[in-house]
Design an enzyme around this catalytic site. Structure first.
Site, PDB file in Angstrom:
ATOM      1  N   GLY A 112      10.884  42.759  86.480  1.00  0.00           N
ATOM      2  CA  GLY A 112      12.233  43.161  86.093  1.00  0.00           C
ATOM      3  C   GLY A 112      12.918  44.010  87.125  1.00  0.00           C
ATOM      4  N   SER A 152       6.976  46.730  80.099  1.00  0.00           N
ATOM      5  CA  SER A 152       6.801  47.452  81.356  1.00  0.00           C
ATOM      6  C   SER A 152       8.001  47.262  82.278  1.00  0.00           C
ATOM      7  CB  SER A 152       5.534  46.963  82.067  1.00  0.00           C
ATOM      8  OG  SER A 152       5.466  47.480  83.382  1.00  0.00           O
ATOM      9  N   THR A 154       7.958  47.273  85.386  1.00  0.00           N
ATOM     10  CA  THR A 154       7.584  46.436  86.525  1.00  0.00           C
ATOM     11  C   THR A 154       7.445  44.973  86.142  1.00  0.00           C
ATOM     12  OG1 THR A 154       5.229  46.838  86.149  1.00  0.00           O
ATOM     13  CG2 THR A 154       6.383  48.343  87.646  1.00  0.00           C
ATOM     14  N   GLU A 155       7.630  44.678  84.862  1.00  0.00           N
ATOM     15  CA  GLU A 155       7.556  43.281  84.424  1.00  0.00           C
ATOM     16  C   GLU A 155       8.851  42.888  83.717  1.00  0.00           C
ATOM     17  OE1 GLU A 155       3.561  41.930  83.132  1.00  0.00           O
ATOM     18  OE2 GLU A 155       2.984  44.027  83.339  1.00  0.00           O
ATOM     19  N   MET A 156       8.834  42.676  82.421  1.00  0.00           N
ATOM     20  CA  MET A 156      10.053  42.245  81.724  1.00  0.00           C
ATOM     21  C   MET A 156      11.026  43.393  81.483  1.00  0.00           C
ATOM     22  SD  MET A 156       9.818  38.879  80.946  1.00  0.00           S
ATOM     23  CE  MET A 156      10.639  38.561  79.395  1.00  0.00           C
TER      24      MET A 156
END
Length: 348
Positions: A112, A152, A154-156
């Site tokens: 993300g 997170s 760093t993800e979604m």
């Protein structure tokens, strides 16, 4: 007395020789439709030559039983839907591309927030067979992994309340959740459960190596068969074994050499399991990745530092085994690793 010792010795040898057969007989349930194989994954395997499989560090794999197809279908739709992200610009498939081996082929996942990507994307296929999730093993269940991956930064980077409101505003999801989860409808628990069901369905079956283990000796080329023997004799199967050919233990990256001192600089993610436990013994220790479909998931290692499978084999030989591997042997091992690719990797 001496004759008695000879007799006892002969009897002991006969017992040891028959021990694999005894284990093989014990490894099957009375119900012949659901055999159990020692050290194998709990999948629906046909009845096999017991001695052959017990003697193999690697095992065949089959689809898990009792999957709810409605949950799998809903989970797949959620997996591919970018509307689950706050800006509507990424989905689970953005990093775990179903038609590209389940990875994004970047050294570091973008997620993300591209500025925060710091680690190589693990493959999604067969990941349900891991004993922990993420490189550092911080998620102990698939449910925990899905929850963190959705929220997170760093993800979604999703917020659960906003995500559920988005889904509730879509008529198609209203109908699917009502049908599949009549008691809970659209909820955090049902979203996670559907995604977990989909992940559990992503088992790539009938790889040439599986067919080879099941008795189809021509499923592997002579080069691949030689590569498999080298894979075992060099010691690769000490960490990469079982039905998932890895994913079932933690191991130090740099058993026989200091990989990180040679690579430099060292980043937080390089601490591996230490970031979870705080224990010095866990520095640079990671979950051993599965090698299924490994030929499709470049670049390699948690830092995405190696572009080719041949190079990855050479690095592993140096830092994990402490011995050089001749290039011809490395190529044979790579040929074997290609036999671990499951058919139909398009995600359909």
């Amino acid at each position: 007395m001496k004759n008695n010792n000879v007799i006892y010795g002969v009897l002991l040898l006969l017992f040891l020789a028959s021990f694999p057969w005894v284990l093989g007989q014990m490894s099957h349930d009375d119900d012949t439709s659901i055999p159990t194989i020692i050290d194998a994954d709990p999948f629906n395997l046909p009845r096999l030559p017991s001695v052959q499989l017990i003697n193999e560090p690697l095992q065949p794999v089959r689809k898990p039983r009792n999957l709810n197809e409605e949950k799998v279908a809903l989970g797949r739709r959620l997996f591919l839907d970018k509307r689950l992200s706050p800006r509507g610009d990424i989905s689970c498939d953005s990093c775990h591309r179903l038609n590209e081996g389940g990875v994004d082929h970047r050294s570091h996942a973008l997620g993300g927030d591209p500025s925060r990507g710091s680690i190589n994307t693990p493959g999604i296929y067969n990941s349900a067979n891991n004993f922990r999730w993420y490189w550092d093993g911080r998620a102990e269940t698939l449910e925990a992994q899905v929850d963190e991956s959705l929220t997170s930064l760093t993800e979604m980077g999703a917020d659960w309340q906003e995500l559920l409101e988005t889904l509730a505003s879509i008529a198609e999801y209203q109908a699917m959740f009502s049908q599949t989860y009549p008691e809970n409808g659209i909820s955090k628990e049902s979203v996670i459960d559907a995604l977990v069901a989909f992940e559990r369905s992503l088992i790539t079956v009938d790889a040439p190596f599986d067919r080879y283990l099941l008795g189809e000796k021509n499923a592997l080329t002579p080069e691949q068969q030689n590569g498999y023997q080298l894979f075992k004799s060099y010691g690769c199967s000490a960490c990469h074994q079982g039905g998932n050919i890895g994913g079932n233990m933690f191991q130090l990256f740099g058993v026989m050499g200091d990989y990180f001192a040679d690579r430099n600089p060292i980043f937080e993610v390089d601490m591996g399991r230490f970031n979870v436990t705080g224990k010095d013994d866990d520095r640079h220790r990671f979950r051993v990745p599965s090698l299924r479909n490994v030929a499709l998931t470049a670049p390699y290692f948690h830092d995405g530092s190696v572009a080719t499978l041949e190079q990855a084999v050479m690095v592993m030989a140096s830092y994990q085994l402490g011995r050089p591997i001749p290039i011809d042997d490395a190529r044979l091992i790579v040929a074997f690793l290609h036999s671990l690719n499951g058919p139909g990797m398009g995600g359909e």
